[in-house]
Design a protein around this motif. Structure first.
Motif, short mmCIF file in Angstrom:
data_model
loop_
_atom_site.label_atom_id
_atom_site.label_comp_id
_atom_site.label_asym_id
_atom_site.label_seq_id
_atom_site.Cartn_x
_atom_site.Cartn_y
_atom_site.Cartn_z
N ARG A 79 -6.25 7.68 -8.05
CA ARG A 79 -5.38 8.04 -9.17
C ARG A 79 -5.00 9.52 -9.10
NH1 ARG A 79 -5.43 10.16 -14.46
NH2 ARG A 79 -3.86 9.14 -15.78
N ALA A 136 -8.57 5.72 0.04
CA ALA A 136 -9.09 4.79 -0.97
C ALA A 136 -9.68 3.54 -0.32
CB ALA A 136 -7.97 4.41 -1.95
N ASP A 141 -12.15 1.47 -2.52
CA ASP A 141 -11.45 1.40 -3.81
C ASP A 141 -10.29 0.40 -3.80
OD1 ASP A 141 -13.20 3.37 -4.61
OD2 ASP A 141 -11.74 5.00 -4.44
N VAL A 142 -9.69 0.18 -2.64
CA VAL A 142 -8.60 -0.79 -2.51
C VAL A 142 -8.80 -1.55 -1.20
CG1 VAL A 142 -6.91 0.57 -3.82
CG2 VAL A 142 -7.00 0.80 -1.33
N LEU A 184 -1.57 1.48 -9.62
CA LEU A 184 -3.01 1.19 -9.68
C LEU A 184 -3.29 -0.24 -10.10
CD1 LEU A 184 -4.50 4.52 -11.04
CD2 LEU A 184 -4.51 3.65 -8.70
N THR A 188 -5.34 -2.36 -7.22
CA THR A 188 -6.76 -2.63 -7.44
C THR A 188 -7.05 -4.11 -7.65
OG1 THR A 188 -6.48 -2.05 -9.77
CG2 THR A 188 -7.27 -0.32 -8.29
N ARG A 189 -6.02 -4.94 -7.71
CA ARG A 189 -6.24 -6.38 -7.77
C ARG A 189 -6.40 -6.91 -6.35
NH1 ARG A 189 -1.22 -7.77 -11.30
NH2 ARG A 189 -1.89 -6.91 -13.25
#
Length: 194
Positions: A79, A136, A141-142, A184, A188-189
């Protein structure tokens, strides 16, 4: 962190700065080497010795005017990285929107100018977004499958559209909403199974 190295002498950089200013004021067709020379208190011959045509002068001015390179943020937070990239891109686009508009009329006749525009306002910001996504993904994170051209184009593409073709220039709130409510949420899904 920005890095910036000019290849021009101070006097050449002055000619290029004058060219950019006049390009913003008068557009490509209204820009003349005579006007650049007069404003810079020089002769046309001096300018033509360094840049043999108006197209080469405009190209050099554009490249010089947008040469500041932004280093990837690497904050440790996707972010935060995306917000920093968006804010940087808004600054760059805001400074150069009128120059880009003026140069767009010449792009079809001058492929080098088109390539410079693409590098400054498409390729560079896209690389920054891709770098943030790779960081990320490395942190978990992703999912690495989300690092595709379309995702990397979204932030700079939308912000550039707002500067060039909309009467609503983007703000810090635009960047925040795009990052938080669009990027985001989508990144992030878990992506759908193929």
């Amino acid at each position: 962190m920005r890095t910036s190295m000019s290849r021009w002498t101070a006097r050449e950089a002055e000619f290029l700065a004058v060219t950019l200013r006049l390009l913003q004021q008068h557009g490509y067709d209204g820009l003349t080497v005579e006007a650049v020379a007069a404003d810079a208190k020089s002769s046309k011959a001096t300018i033509y010795r360094r840049w043999p045509s108006k197209a080469e002068l405009v190209l050099a001015a554009f490249v010089e005017g947008t040469r500041a390179r932004e280093a990837p943020p690497h904050s440790g937070s996707l972010r935060s990285d995306l917000l920093q990239i968006g804010d940087w891109f808004c600054d760059q686009s805001g400074q150069h929107a009128s120059t880009v508009r003026a140069a767009l009329t010449e792009v079809s006749r001058n492929p080098a100018l088109g390539a410079a525009l693409e590098d400054a306002f498409v390729h560079r910001p896209k690389l920054l977004v891709a770098d943030a996504l790779v960081d990320a993904a490395d942190r978990g994170d992703v999912d690495s499958r989300v690092i595709v051209d379309e995702v990397c184009d979204l932030l700079p593409g939308y912000l550039l559209f707002r500067y060039l073709f909309s009467r609503r220039p983007p703000t810090a709130e635009t960047v925040r909403a795009l990052v938080d409510d669009v990027l985001l949420r989508g990144l992030t899904r878990s992506p759908p199974s193929l």
